[in-house]
Design an enzyme around this catalytic site. Structure first.
Site, PDB file in Angstrom:
ATOM      1  N   ASP A   1       2.482  -7.005   2.529  1.00 17.60           N
ATOM      2  CA  ASP A   1       1.279  -6.261   2.925  1.00 17.60           C
ATOM      3  C   ASP A   1       1.667  -4.960   3.616  1.00 17.60           C
ATOM      4  O   ASP A   1       1.116  -4.581   4.654  1.00 17.60           O
ATOM      5  CB  ASP A   1       0.368  -7.100   3.808  1.00 17.60           C
ATOM      6  CG  ASP A   1      -1.034  -6.499   3.955  1.00 17.60           C
ATOM      7  OD1 ASP A   1      -1.358  -5.521   3.243  1.00 17.60           O
ATOM      8  OD2 ASP A   1      -1.812  -7.004   4.792  1.00 17.60           O
TER       9      ASP A   1
ATOM     10  N   PHE B   1      -5.703  -1.041  11.215  1.00 15.26           N
ATOM     11  CA  PHE B   1      -4.981  -2.269  10.889  1.00 15.26           C
ATOM     12  C   PHE B   1      -3.798  -1.946   9.983  1.00 15.26           C
ATOM     13  O   PHE B   1      -3.868  -1.058   9.144  1.00 15.26           O
ATOM     14  CB  PHE B   1      -5.896  -3.247  10.142  1.00 15.26           C
ATOM     15  CG  PHE B   1      -6.990  -3.855  10.969  1.00 15.26           C
ATOM     16  CD1 PHE B   1      -6.707  -4.874  11.868  1.00 15.26           C
ATOM     17  CD2 PHE B   1      -8.306  -3.434  10.832  1.00 15.26           C
ATOM     18  CE1 PHE B   1      -7.724  -5.464  12.630  1.00 15.26           C
ATOM     19  CE2 PHE B   1      -9.324  -4.015  11.577  1.00 15.26           C
ATOM     20  CZ  PHE B   1      -9.028  -5.027  12.472  1.00 15.26           C
TER      21      PHE B   1
ATOM     22  N   HIS C   1       0.873  -1.176   0.000  1.00 15.50           N
ATOM     23  CA  HIS C   1       0.000   0.000   0.000  1.00 15.50           C
ATOM     24  C   HIS C   1       0.911   1.227   0.000  1.00 15.50           C
ATOM     25  O   HIS C   1       1.606   1.477   0.976  1.00 15.50           O
ATOM     26  CB  HIS C   1      -0.908   0.000   1.226  1.00 15.50           C
ATOM     27  CG  HIS C   1      -1.775  -1.219   1.325  1.00 15.50           C
ATOM     28  ND1 HIS C   1      -3.035  -1.279   0.770  1.00 15.50           N
ATOM     29  CD2 HIS C   1      -1.551  -2.431   1.886  1.00 15.50           C
ATOM     30  CE1 HIS C   1      -3.560  -2.480   0.996  1.00 15.50           C
ATOM     31  NE2 HIS C   1      -2.667  -3.197   1.677  1.00 15.50           N
TER      32      HIS C   1
END
Length: 427
Positions: free
Chosen positions: A307, A325, A61
């Site tokens: 991630d 998160f 991300h």
């Protein structure tokens, strides 16, 4: 330039490592051989150091556009380069989401301007990532997007998922699925186990993930389309993927993340419920950690991805229940795997494909290996040196690593992307 005297570790030509020279010219690999003798070419002596293909992280991300207070293309790709990663697949949960060709073109323009490594961009499967209306898969493919995901969430409407599969059968794009049944996960911060119960909290059961894997996998298999399940965390999901691979050969792939291989819910408790150990799905039990490792070793799980999900210190400072998160991880992907490999006595020929050849094949790109004519993406590593993960050693704008304070093995000394030096230790 000739990199001389290094130990080339390549998943195809030298999976266990072989002393070879690497000749780079015009941004590509020109030759790989012993003792290359060529006049008028710069030589760099890296005797004893390992040379790996640039690592491929197929789940990050980057936070641009819309959340550049957490991360942007420049800081994220600098962190990637510091970890030996030369190709990333960025998820589309930006603000606004990458859900149409104009936004895809805009973000790729930003990447060309600011990124120091190769950025691939996934696009959303539904408009606004709301799970209500499918995006224009065909238009996105024509623009160059070959990967679709609503990551950060999952489409809950089974009819819409089936319609998406019907569309994917025509376009051939890869579906990257964040497997989660929202009704069961309920956004809870911890695994549904002894640690959450000690706190009197409801947790996320394994079935929130594994049931989603089964549902999506069956729909993909029925339609004959490829689906990649990302950040698997539980033994049930490993078993589900194992079964789906038998039923639908060539259609099902998956990854897990380093934190699920090195940590469990007990680490959350021992850290005093550190919000930097809060990610979705949550850390689970030793049984789950072992099943994930076994799944990698037997090929059920294909690769490891970080991630990478940056959040600021202020955002994480509100306690584990309310904190967002996600953890950063693109810089620690390689070192975390080396640390795991040393603990578990896993040879490099086994783990190297997890962050090179396997994710490249899943993404459909010619990366993750060395061969004459290929783009010169590579990293030079001192595998015998360890380093401490800290705010001072992380290059991301945010420092929310699950490994803060830990020492990890394997230090990246230099990284080349397209033959260009994009990272050098100490600089």
């Amino acid at each position: 330039m000739i990199l001389s005297g290094g130990i080339v570790c390549d998943p195809v030509i030298a999976p266990s490592g072989k002393r070879l020279d690497v000749w780079i010219e015009n941004g590509r690999i020109k030759k790989i051989a012993r003792n290359i003798q060529e006049k008028h070419v710069t030589r760099m002596d890296i005797k004893g150091k390992r040379i790996y293909p640039g690592f491929v992280d197929m789940h990050v991300h980057l936070r641009e556009p819309g959340q550049t207070h957490k991360e942007d293309m420049a800081t994220a790709t600098r962190a990637a380069a510091a970890g030996g990663v030369t190709t990333v697949l960025a998820m589309p949960n930006t603000i606004p989401p990458i859900d149409r060709k104009e936004r895809y073109q805009e973000v790729m323009s930003i990447a060309r301007e600011k990124a120091c490594i190769e950025v691939l961009q996934a696009c959303a499967m539904t408009v606004g990532r709301k799970g209500e209306k499918l995006t224009d898969f065909e238009s996105l493919k024509e623009t160059g997007c070959l990967w679709l995901s609503d990551d950060g969430s999952s489409i809950q409407d089974q009819k819409l998922l089936f319609m998406a599969c019907e569309r994917l059968r025509l376009t051939g794009q890869l579906w990257v699925e964040h497997p989660e049944i929202a009704l069961l996960a309920m956004g809870k911060p911890l695994h549904d186990g002894s640690v959450s119960r000690e706190r009197g909290w409801q947790g996320q059961p394994r079935e929130a993930e594994s049931l989603a894997v089964l549902q999506a996998g069956l729909l993909a298999g029925l339609a004959g389309v490829r689906v990649h399940f990302t950040h698997l965390s539980s033994w049930q999901s490993v078993e589900a993927v194992r079964m789906l691979k038998r039923w639908y050969p060539g259609l099902i792939t998956s990854d897990t993340a380093p934190h699920y291989l090195l940590l469990t819910e007990e680490d959350v408790k021992q850290s005093g419920y550190d919000p930097n150990k809060k990610m979705n799905p949550p850390l689970r039990k030793p049984r789950d950690r072992q099943a994930l490792l076994d799944g990698l070793l037997d090929g059920t799980i294909d690769c490891v991805a970080s991630d990478h999900a940056p959040h600021t210190q202020e955002e994480k400072a509100v306690g584990i229940e309310k904190a967002p998160f996600g953890v950063v991880g693109v810089q620690t992907l390689f070192s975390a795997l080396v640390t795991l490999a040393k603990k578990q006595n896993i040879p490099s020929k086994k783990w190297l494909p997890w962050i090179t050849l396997n994710p490249a094949r899943i993404l459909g790109i010619d990366r993750g290996r060395f061969a004459p004519g290929m783009i010169a993406n590579l990293t030079i590593v001192d595998q015998e040196t360890s380093w401490e993960v800290s705010e001072h050693t992380l290059f991301s704008r945010s420092h929310n690593s699950a490994f803060l304070g830990m020492r990890l093995d394997g230090r990246v000394l230099a990284t080349y992307a397209g033959g260009k030096l994009v990272y050098e230790v100490g600089k």
